[in-house]
Every structure is written in C-alpha cells, then in structure tokens.
Design an enzyme around this catalytic site. Structure first.
Site, short mmCIF file in Angstrom:
data_model
loop_
_atom_site.label_atom_id
_atom_site.label_comp_id
_atom_site.label_asym_id
_atom_site.label_seq_id
_atom_site.Cartn_x
_atom_site.Cartn_y
_atom_site.Cartn_z
CG ASP A 46 -2.71 -2.83 4.00
OD1 ASP A 46 -2.25 -2.81 5.16
OD2 ASP A 46 -2.02 -2.58 2.99
CE1 TYR A 51 1.25 0.40 -0.85
CE2 TYR A 51 -0.88 -0.17 0.08
CZ TYR A 51 0.47 -0.41 -0.05
OH TYR A 51 1.05 -1.46 0.62
CE LYS A 80 1.00 -1.32 4.64
NZ LYS A 80 0.10 -1.10 3.50
CG HIS A 113 5.40 1.02 3.46
ND1 HIS A 113 4.44 1.70 2.74
CD2 HIS A 113 5.46 -0.23 2.93
CE1 HIS A 113 3.93 0.90 1.82
NE2 HIS A 113 4.52 -0.27 1.91
CG LEU A 195 -3.84 -14.49 -3.31
CD1 LEU A 195 -4.90 -13.90 -4.22
CD2 LEU A 195 -4.25 -15.85 -2.79
#
Ligand SMILES: NC(=O)C1=CN([C@@H]2O[C@H](COP(=O)(O)OP(=O)(O)OC[C@H]3O[C@@H](n4cnc5c(N)ncnc54)[C@H](OP(=O)(O)O)[C@@H]3O)[C@@H](O)[C@H]2O)C=CC1
Ligand SMILES: O=C(O)C(=O)[C@@H](O)[C@H](O)C(=O)CO
Length: 278
Positions: A46, A51, A80, A113, A195
């Site tokens: 991903d 990013y 995205k 996004h 997480l």
C-alpha cells in the site's frame, strides 16, 4: 513464510488479507523495505502519491518480478490520488504521474485518499477512476476515509461500486456501523493504522491475551483483524516485525478473547477525522 489468504472484491479481483503499509517510509528506504516485505511473503503493498515513496516502491516491485521470476499479477499494489489533485482531469493527470513514478503499466487498486467534502470534487474524481477502470489501467477502484453519507452520495451519482473503503480501524476504533454498511454494499474494509500506529500494542487486555497465547501483541491485534474479516496493512521497519505481522494464520483467538477485544472499542482515532481533512 506463506502469503496471506486472498479475499475477493465485488468485481472478482483478489487482495491478500495482509498487506505492507508504507506511510512514513522515507523515500530512500522504500525500495529496500518493500523488497524485504516481498521476500518475507507479502504480495500486497500500500502506497500513495502523498507518501513520496512511489519510486522506491515501484523499483522494489519491478526488481522482485525480474529477480524472483514472479509474475506482475502475483503482486497487488495500491496507490491513492491526493486531495489537491481531486477533479476529473487532474485525477487522470495524477494517475499518470503515479504510474510514471512506479514505472508500471497497470495498478491493482486506485483510491480517492480522503473525501474532502468541502472541495465538492469527490464525485468528479471517482468518475475519473471509473474511466481508468473501464480502460483497464486499474484492476479495481475504491475510496478511503469515506463516511456513510459520502458513500451514499457516491453510489447515487456513479456506476462502479467501490471495491474497498480504506479507513482507520483497530481495537480502539472498530467502526462497526461503517463495516456493517460495507458488508451490505459489498465493499471490502481495509484497515489503516491497524495497530493504532503502535499505541494499541500496550493495551493491557491485548498484552494479557498475548501472554496467554505466547505471541506478540501485534500478532494478537492482526489475528483479530483477520477474524473480523478486515484486510490489514501494517507498516513496520524491521525484518522481525515485518515477518511477525504476516505470521497471523497459525493460531486462533478464543470466543472469550474475541469478546474481550470487542470490548476495547472507544471510538479513539490516531489519525484525522474525515470531515476535518480537505
Ligand atoms: N488511507 C489513509 O488515509 C491512510 C493509510 N495508511 C496506510 O496504513 C498503513 C499502516 O498504518 P500506520 O499509520 O503506518 O500504522 P500501523 O498501525 O501499521 O503501526 C505502525 C507502527 O507500529 C509499529 N509496529 C509495526 N509492527 C510492529 C510490531 N510487530 N511490533 C511492535 N511495533 C510494531 C511500527 O514501528 P516501526 O515502523 O518502527 O517498526 C510503526 O511505528 C500505512 O503505512 C499506510 O500504508 C495510514 C494512514 C492513513
Ligand atoms: O490522519 C492523519 O492525521 C495522517 O497524518 C494520515 O492519515 C495522513 O493524512 C494520510 O492520509 C496517510 O495516508
């Protein structure tokens, strides 16, 4: 290590139930880290224009295909379109830029996004994704951070049901009304920050279950995601953690442990609220 099981989208495309997340993976580190993930057994990566690491991600995917004699269709890659590129023509241009950075011809999944409701452009943006889907340049399209009313607006105005909605989801933010709607609409739930960016690892209930099972807190949380039917995309920076996060299919949670984790839900976000991002 065995790859994760694959889950079917509403259009028949299949995605590994565990993927490797790359948010905040620095560009210089991306190729090595994604190569490590692929070598560990991940077949789902991903990334996103935001990013700043699509070049390294693409390099790792291309080199792994060449070096390991793996077919391109064995690796599932998500990117995205970022908020500032929303709009029909700008999204098409953004997609071309993403593919140039990745150095690949097709993308497995392309997402909006964030809905950015104040921009009022997510329907035009999605129509560009539909064009990319119809032309075969992407195998599936979807959204990220969409709330129920965003999904309803989108489905009232467009044709292709999103394959996924990628949303923040972990034991402290279980998003049950949204995941129920996903099931009703045939949309897969992809859990970002599965997480809780590491915070949920310290939850005493998670720690206690981990001790009882003799596994790490991360494996407990990711096993919980698997048993919930979520697709999870944990990010990690070490070989040990990358391997650990994929090793979640050799044990099960008891009903009591499932109930205890369900009880941790407290609507606590680690990231932004979708109505606050534009
Ligand atoms: N669509 C969207 O808007 C968003 C999508 N995402 C996607 O979701 C992915 C995952 O979410 P992310 O926010 O990165 O957070 P995660 O919930 O995946 O947590 C990552 C953090 O947990 C630590 N960690 C990972 N595995 C372990 C382990 N086994 N034991 C102990 N600590 C561990 C990592 O440390 P370390 O790295 O030091 O190993 C890192 O600090 C992102 O990388 C991105 O791809 C994320 C945010 C928003
Ligand atoms: O939500 C946040 O506050 C974040 O920093 C991230 O979610 C970021 O906005 C993002 O979209 C990463 O994919």
């Amino acid at each position: 290590m065995e790859p994760a099981p694959k889950l079917n989208f509403n259009n028949g495309v299949r995605m590994d139930q565990v993927g490797f997340g790359t948010y905040k993976v620095p560009a210089p580190d991306a190729a090595d880290l994604v190569t490590l993930a692929l070598g560990t057994g991940y077949r789902h990566i991903d990334t996103a224009a935001l990013y700043g690491n699509e070049e390294g991600v693409g390099e790792a995917v291309r080199d792994f295909i060449a070096d390991e004699n793996v077919n391109r269709n064995e690796i599932f890659l998500t990117s995205k379109v970022w908020n500032t590129d929303q709009g029909y023509d700008s999204t098409l241009r953004a997609f071309d830029a993403t593919m140039a950075r990745l150095g690949l011809d097709t993308l497995d999944l392309y997402l909006i996004h964030w809905p950015c409701p104040e921009r009022g452009l997510f329907i035009d943006t999605y129509r560009a994704l539909e064009e990319l889907y119809r032309s075969g340049r992407v195998r599936a399209i979807g959204v990220s951070n969409f709330l129920p009313d965003h999904l309803q607006q989108l489905m009232d105005a467009t044709d292709v049901v999103p394959a996924v909605n990628q949303v923040e989801l972990h034991p402290w933010l279980q998003q049950r009304p949204l995941t129920k709607l996903h099931q009703e609409l045939g949309i897969r739930t992809v859990a970002w920050s599965p997480l809780g960016r590491g915070a949920v690892l310290a939850d005493p209930v998670i720690s206690s279950i981990a001790a009882d099972l003799g596994v790490s807190p991360a494996r407990v949380i990711l096993r919980w995601h698997m048993e919930q039917g979520n697709i999870a995309i944990p990010k990690a920076s070490s070989a040990e953690r990358i391997a650990e996060n994929l090793d979640v299919f050799s044990f099960e949670l008891t009903p009591e442990q499932q109930t205890a984790i369900t009880g941790l839900d407290r609507n606590q976000r680690s990231g932004s609220h979708p109505d606050k991002v534009n």
